[in-house]
Motif scaffolding. Sequence first.
Motif, PDB file in Angstrom:
ATOM      1  N   ILE A  27       0.845  -1.181   0.000  1.00 24.48           N
ATOM      2  CA  ILE A  27       0.000   0.000   0.000  1.00 24.48           C
ATOM      3  C   ILE A  27       0.881   1.231   0.000  1.00 24.48           C
ATOM      4  N   PHE A  28       0.253   2.356  -0.268  1.00 21.70           N
ATOM      5  CA  PHE A  28       0.969   3.611  -0.322  1.00 21.70           C
ATOM      6  C   PHE A  28       0.284   4.637   0.574  1.00 21.70           C
ATOM      7  N   SER A  29       1.079   5.461   1.212  1.00 20.49           N
ATOM      8  CA  SER A  29       0.537   6.425   2.158  1.00 20.49           C
ATOM      9  C   SER A  29      -0.340   7.470   1.479  1.00 20.49           C
ATOM     10  N   SER A  30      -0.277   7.568   0.163  1.00 21.66           N
ATOM     11  CA  SER A  30      -1.103   8.541  -0.546  1.00 21.66           C
ATOM     12  C   SER A  30      -2.554   8.088  -0.683  1.00 21.66           C
ATOM     13  N   TRP A  31      -2.814   6.829  -0.432  1.00 18.95           N
ATOM     14  CA  TRP A  31      -4.171   6.325  -0.575  1.00 18.95           C
ATOM     15  C   TRP A  31      -5.068   6.877   0.517  1.00 18.95           C
ATOM     16  N   THR A  32      -6.322   7.039   0.179  1.00 23.90           N
ATOM     17  CA  THR A  32      -7.309   7.520   1.147  1.00 23.90           C
ATOM     18  C   THR A  32      -7.795   6.366   2.017  1.00 23.90           C
ATOM     19  N   MET A  33      -7.891   6.629   3.297  1.00 25.41           N
ATOM     20  CA  MET A  33      -8.424   5.633   4.234  1.00 25.41           C
ATOM     21  C   MET A  33      -9.688   6.197   4.866  1.00 25.41           C
ATOM     22  N   GLY A  34     -10.544   5.314   5.295  1.00 22.98           N
ATOM     23  CA  GLY A  34     -11.786   5.827   5.862  1.00 22.98           C
ATOM     24  C   GLY A  34     -12.618   4.779   6.564  1.00 22.98           C
ATOM     25  N   THR A  51      -7.442  11.734   3.531  1.00 23.94           N
ATOM     26  CA  THR A  51      -6.502  11.539   2.448  1.00 23.94           C
ATOM     27  C   THR A  51      -5.102  11.250   2.994  1.00 23.94           C
ATOM     28  N   GLY A  52      -4.219  10.882   2.103  1.00 25.47           N
ATOM     29  CA  GLY A  52      -2.843  10.659   2.513  1.00 25.47           C
ATOM     30  C   GLY A  52      -2.205  11.900   3.119  1.00 25.47           C
ATOM     31  N   GLY A  53      -2.675  13.054   2.665  1.00 25.27           N
ATOM     32  CA  GLY A  53      -2.154  14.315   3.191  1.00 25.27           C
ATOM     33  C   GLY A  53      -2.816  14.756   4.482  1.00 25.27           C
ATOM     34  N   GLY A  54      -3.793  13.983   4.946  1.00 24.38           N
ATOM     35  CA  GLY A  54      -4.428  14.288   6.217  1.00 24.38           C
ATOM     36  C   GLY A  54      -5.675  15.136   6.146  1.00 24.38           C
ATOM     37  N   ASN A  55      -6.259  15.276   4.974  1.00 21.88           N
ATOM     38  CA  ASN A  55      -7.488  16.069   4.841  1.00 21.88           C
ATOM     39  C   ASN A  55      -8.713  15.197   5.100  1.00 21.88           C
ATOM     40  N   PRO A  56      -9.524  15.545   6.094  1.00 18.12           N
ATOM     41  CA  PRO A  56     -10.675  14.706   6.432  1.00 18.12           C
ATOM     42  C   PRO A  56     -11.978  15.178   5.773  1.00 18.12           C
ATOM     43  N   ILE A  57     -12.858  14.228   5.598  1.00 15.05           N
ATOM     44  CA  ILE A  57     -14.236  14.497   5.185  1.00 15.05           C
ATOM     45  C   ILE A  57     -15.135  13.717   6.139  1.00 15.05           C
ATOM     46  N   TYR A  58     -16.190  14.359   6.607  1.00 21.81           N
ATOM     47  CA  TYR A  58     -17.102  13.727   7.550  1.00 21.81           C
ATOM     48  C   TYR A  58     -18.530  13.750   7.028  1.00 21.81           C
ATOM     49  N   ALA A  59     -19.269  12.720   7.369  1.00 22.28           N
ATOM     50  CA  ALA A  59     -20.705  12.760   7.150  1.00 22.28           C
ATOM     51  C   ALA A  59     -21.290  13.811   8.089  1.00 22.28           C
ATOM     52  N   ASP A  60     -22.340  14.475   7.636  1.00 20.50           N
ATOM     53  CA  ASP A  60     -22.943  15.524   8.460  1.00 20.50           C
ATOM     54  C   ASP A  60     -23.378  14.999   9.829  1.00 20.50           C
ATOM     55  N   SER A  61     -23.801  13.771   9.869  1.00 17.24           N
ATOM     56  CA  SER A  61     -24.342  13.205  11.102  1.00 17.24           C
ATOM     57  C   SER A  61     -23.298  13.007  12.195  1.00 17.24           C
ATOM     58  N   VAL A  62     -22.017  13.038  11.828  1.00 18.37           N
ATOM     59  CA  VAL A  62     -20.973  12.788  12.823  1.00 18.37           C
ATOM     60  C   VAL A  62     -20.063  13.990  13.044  1.00 18.37           C
ATOM     61  N   LYS A  63     -20.262  15.041  12.264  1.00 15.64           N
ATOM     62  CA  LYS A  63     -19.417  16.233  12.411  1.00 15.64           C
ATOM     63  C   LYS A  63     -19.479  16.776  13.831  1.00 15.64           C
ATOM     64  N   GLY A  64     -18.318  17.092  14.374  1.00 18.43           N
ATOM     65  CA  GLY A  64     -18.252  17.627  15.732  1.00 18.43           C
ATOM     66  C   GLY A  64     -18.203  16.565  16.817  1.00 18.43           C
ATOM     67  N   ARG A  65     -18.475  15.326  16.444  1.00 14.02           N
ATOM     68  CA  ARG A  65     -18.457  14.230  17.427  1.00 14.02           C
ATOM     69  C   ARG A  65     -17.368  13.205  17.141  1.00 14.02           C
ATOM     70  N   PHE A  66     -17.114  12.944  15.869  1.00 13.07           N
ATOM     71  CA  PHE A  66     -16.120  11.949  15.475  1.00 13.07           C
ATOM     72  C   PHE A  66     -14.894  12.647  14.907  1.00 13.07           C
ATOM     73  N   THR A  67     -13.726  12.023  15.121  1.00 15.67           N
ATOM     74  CA  THR A  67     -12.487  12.535  14.559  1.00 15.67           C
ATOM     75  C   THR A  67     -11.716  11.387  13.925  1.00 15.67           C
ATOM     76  N   ILE A  68     -11.372  11.566  12.655  1.00 18.83           N
ATOM     77  CA  ILE A  68     -10.592  10.568  11.953  1.00 18.83           C
ATOM     78  C   ILE A  68      -9.140  11.035  11.903  1.00 18.83           C
ATOM     79  N   SER A  69      -8.230  10.084  12.049  1.00 21.69           N
ATOM     80  CA  SER A  69      -6.809  10.398  11.963  1.00 21.69           C
ATOM     81  C   SER A  69      -6.083   9.179  11.403  1.00 21.69           C
ATOM     82  N   ARG A  70      -4.824   9.377  11.022  1.00 22.11           N
ATOM     83  CA  ARG A  70      -4.065   8.251  10.479  1.00 22.11           C
ATOM     84  C   ARG A  70      -2.603   8.389  10.858  1.00 22.11           C
ATOM     85  N   ASP A  71      -1.963   7.241  10.919  1.00 24.73           N
ATOM     86  CA  ASP A  71      -0.528   7.160  11.162  1.00 24.73           C
ATOM     87  C   ASP A  71       0.071   6.439   9.963  1.00 24.73           C
TER      88      ASP A  71
END
Length: 114
Positions: A27-34, A51-71
């Motif tokens: 795999i490559f770190s540039s791939w999007t995970m979710g 995204t690989g660069g760390g840009n998140p997208i959230y469903a409206d229903s979870v905004k402000g409550r969930f946080t996605i991150s990656r290592d």
Amino acid sequence: VQLQASGGGLVQAGGSLRLSCAASGKIFSSWTMGWYRQVPGKQRGLVATITGGGNPIYADSVKGRFTISRDNAKNTVYLQMNSLKPEDTAVYYCNLASGPVNYWGKGTQVTVSS
């Protein structure tokens, strides 16, 4: 490519859980995970992606409550879920996307009791 998710379970409303998903293989770190989730009788839907660069997208229903991150060093994506609601109950699936190609984990059950 294999995805191994963990961290699901039973929690009371208002509580928190943290999901983890480790990817292995070529795999490559540039791939999007979710994360996506599915309840019986409904289609699988987006929870959050990053995204690989760390840009998140959230469903409206979870905004402000969930946080996605990656290592990227560990090829792992996390989903911190706070202020959980009964309607968050679902099977949560980890996803790794490279253009039109998608890889899926087996899913982990999250149950939020009222």
